[in-house]
Write a protein that holds these residues in place. Structure first.
Motif, PDB file in Angstrom:
ATOM      1  N   ILE A 266       0.839  -1.199   0.000  1.00  0.00           N
ATOM      2  CA  ILE A 266       0.000   0.000   0.000  1.00  0.00           C
ATOM      3  C   ILE A 266       0.873   1.248   0.000  1.00  0.00           C
ATOM      4  O   ILE A 266       0.596   2.224  -0.695  1.00  0.00           O
ATOM      5  N   LYS A 267       1.975   1.209   0.775  1.00  0.00           N
ATOM      6  CA  LYS A 267       2.874   2.363   0.849  1.00  0.00           C
ATOM      7  C   LYS A 267       3.435   2.705  -0.527  1.00  0.00           C
ATOM      8  O   LYS A 267       3.393   3.875  -0.955  1.00  0.00           O
ATOM      9  N   THR A 268       3.963   1.700  -1.234  1.00  0.00           N
ATOM     10  CA  THR A 268       4.577   1.946  -2.543  1.00  0.00           C
ATOM     11  C   THR A 268       3.543   2.450  -3.540  1.00  0.00           C
ATOM     12  O   THR A 268       3.798   3.402  -4.289  1.00  0.00           O
ATOM     13  N   ARG A 269       2.384   1.828  -3.550  1.00  0.00           N
ATOM     14  CA  ARG A 269       1.335   2.265  -4.474  1.00  0.00           C
ATOM     15  C   ARG A 269       0.922   3.709  -4.200  1.00  0.00           C
ATOM     16  O   ARG A 269       0.775   4.516  -5.121  1.00  0.00           O
TER      17      ARG A 269
ATOM     18  N   ASN B   9      -2.922  12.636 -15.936  1.00  0.00           N
ATOM     19  CA  ASN B   9      -1.580  12.658 -16.532  1.00  0.00           C
ATOM     20  C   ASN B   9      -0.901  11.292 -16.528  1.00  0.00           C
ATOM     21  O   ASN B   9       0.281  11.178 -16.854  1.00  0.00           O
ATOM     22  N   LEU B  10      -1.629  10.242 -16.151  1.00  0.00           N
ATOM     23  CA  LEU B  10      -1.115   8.873 -16.258  1.00  0.00           C
ATOM     24  C   LEU B  10      -1.718   8.232 -17.498  1.00  0.00           C
ATOM     25  O   LEU B  10      -2.918   7.976 -17.573  1.00  0.00           O
TER      26      LEU B  10
ATOM     27  N   LEU C 194      -3.939   0.267  -9.995  1.00  0.00           N
ATOM     28  CA  LEU C 194      -4.845   1.356  -9.632  1.00  0.00           C
ATOM     29  C   LEU C 194      -6.101   0.869  -8.922  1.00  0.00           C
ATOM     30  O   LEU C 194      -6.979   1.673  -8.607  1.00  0.00           O
ATOM     31  N   ASN C 195      -6.192  -0.426  -8.689  1.00  0.00           N
ATOM     32  CA  ASN C 195      -7.361  -0.953  -7.980  1.00  0.00           C
ATOM     33  C   ASN C 195      -7.483  -0.266  -6.621  1.00  0.00           C
ATOM     34  O   ASN C 195      -6.520  -0.163  -5.867  1.00  0.00           O
ATOM     35  N   GLY C 196      -8.670   0.192  -6.315  1.00  0.00           N
ATOM     36  CA  GLY C 196      -8.903   0.878  -5.057  1.00  0.00           C
ATOM     37  C   GLY C 196      -8.962   2.382  -5.201  1.00  0.00           C
ATOM     38  O   GLY C 196      -9.425   3.084  -4.301  1.00  0.00           O
ATOM     39  N   PHE C 197      -8.490   2.894  -6.353  1.00  0.00           N
ATOM     40  CA  PHE C 197      -8.592   4.328  -6.615  1.00  0.00           C
ATOM     41  C   PHE C 197      -9.837   4.598  -7.466  1.00  0.00           C
ATOM     42  O   PHE C 197     -10.139   3.841  -8.393  1.00  0.00           O
ATOM     43  N   GLU C 198     -10.513   5.677  -7.165  1.00  0.00           N
ATOM     44  CA  GLU C 198     -11.769   5.969  -7.854  1.00  0.00           C
ATOM     45  C   GLU C 198     -11.557   6.285  -9.332  1.00  0.00           C
ATOM     46  O   GLU C 198     -12.373   5.932 -10.174  1.00  0.00           O
ATOM     47  N   GLU C 199     -10.461   6.979  -9.636  1.00  0.00           N
ATOM     48  CA  GLU C 199     -10.211   7.320 -11.035  1.00  0.00           C
ATOM     49  C   GLU C 199      -8.723   7.410 -11.307  1.00  0.00           C
ATOM     50  O   GLU C 199      -7.920   7.644 -10.398  1.00  0.00           O
TER      51      GLU C 199
END
Length: 360
Positions: A64-67, A104-105, A95-100
């Motif tokens: 989780i820290k690295t992500r 710029n990625l 990106l699982n767990g992020f809403e969007e």
């Protein structure tokens, strides 16, 4: 326009093979910090695009820290586009767990995907078992553009059947490529692709094992002069060195230690160092490798030593030696064993004859 070409960062790499558990944890954090430092470099040097040519992560189980650090670096620098092409070590979707997804990625897929910056076009594809042979025919680039192509895999001059990491350089010739940005090989390499373009492995950002010696970093591309120029930027926090030390004619461990000290005098103490002893020595010489390893492990961040010396033995010297040692050496020499095996047998035998414990 300035662009960074990096790859094979292998964030979250375990690295416990050659390091202590504490050092492995430290190196894991150092590699992540070097990634952050590279982005700070990009911010301070007006870099428009960072191309990540595969293996951003070392494992599909990302901490989780690295992500969170990676996402924060991207979100905090909206002026930089991050073009991320997954390699064979990368997770399917970190990106699982992020809403969007941050705007710029920019991500690639199993078909050719292009991103345009005026007349500069960056095109990439992620190889797999289903597309590894067919992708070359579907690559179409405009001759008038400056074309950068991103891929991840092992260079080859032919197709690799059912090997998704093989990149057929021959099939990429005469495709209007100016710069082929590659990942997968952990050493920097720049070479001609065809009459128009070059291909380049940027190498890894930090060396992790003793097989990844030398300066590591990334490639800086600049189109400011109208032509595409590339420059390798050494950037690693630590460097891994392999140093050859000739101990020919030296009879004692102390002499070998002095030779190592001379050869490593200019090597930074924060380095990871592999010393290889070579040369010809007499059967009467002694070198305690365990002692030497301990001595220099206290000098450098990490230290390994290999004894690849050979014995300067001539059978005539022992032909008329009536001692047990002479009989033993004649017996070994008559067997015509490979040199390294011969050395190990003689070394073990002489230690045994001297009453010394083997492996001490």
């Amino acid at each position: 326009m300035k662009i960074i070409h990096c790859g094979d960062l292998h964030l979250d790499s375990v690295m416990k093979t050659n390091l202590t558990a504490e050092q492995a944890r430290e190196r894991k954090n150092e590699i992540l910090l070097t990634f952050e430092k590279m982005i700070e470099f990009a911010k301070n040097n007006e870099i428009s695009v960072i191309m990540i040519a595969g293996d951003l992560f070392d494992t599909k189980n990302i901490s989780i820290k690295t992500r969170n650090v990676v996402i924060a670096c991207i979100e905090k620098n909206p002026q930089i586009d991050f073009l991320y092409l997954r390699g064979n070590h990368d997770a399917e979707n970190f990106l699982n767990g992020f809403e969007e997804t941050p705007e710029n990625l920019k991500l690639f897929s199993e078909i050719w995907t292009s991103f345009r910056y005026d007349n500069i076009v960056i095109t990439g594809v992620e190889l797999n078992g289903g597309n590894s042979n067919a992708v070359y025919d579907s690559l179409v680039l405009n001759r008038s553009d400056t074309n950068i192509v991103m891929m991840h895999g092992q260079e080859s001059r032919y197709s690799g059947k059912d090997r998704t990491e093989v990149i057929n350089l021959g099939a990429l010739k005469n495709k209007n490529i100016d710069y082929l940005a590659l990942g997968h090989i952990h050493s920097y390499k720049l070479a001609p692709l065809d009459q128009r373009g070059m291909y380049c492995y940027c190498g890894c950002l930090e060396g992790r094992g003793y097989d990844e010696t030398g300066r590591k970093g990334f490639v800086l591309l600049d189109t400011g002069s109208g032509a595409l120029k590339s420059e390798f930027i050494p950037f690693s926090r630590r460097v891994i060195y392999e140093i050859s030390v000739d101990v020919s004619g030296m009879e004692t461990t102390n002499e070998a230690a002095e030779a190592i000290e001379r050869e490593t005098a200019a090597t930074p103490k924060e380095s990871l160092v592999k010393v290889v002893l070579n040369g010809k020595v007499s059967v009467e010489s002694e070198r305690n490798i365990n002692y030497l390893k301990k001595k220099f492990s206290d000098v450098f961040y990490s230290f390994k030593i290999y004894d690849q010396t050979g014995y300067a033995i001539y059978i005539e010297d022992y032909r008329y030696d009536a001692s047990l040692k002479g009989e033993f050496i004649r017996l070994v020499l008559d067997k015509n064993y490979p040199e390294q095996m011969q050395k190990e047998i003689i070394e073990a035998g002489l230690k045994s004859l001297a009453g010394e414990a083997i492996g001490s």
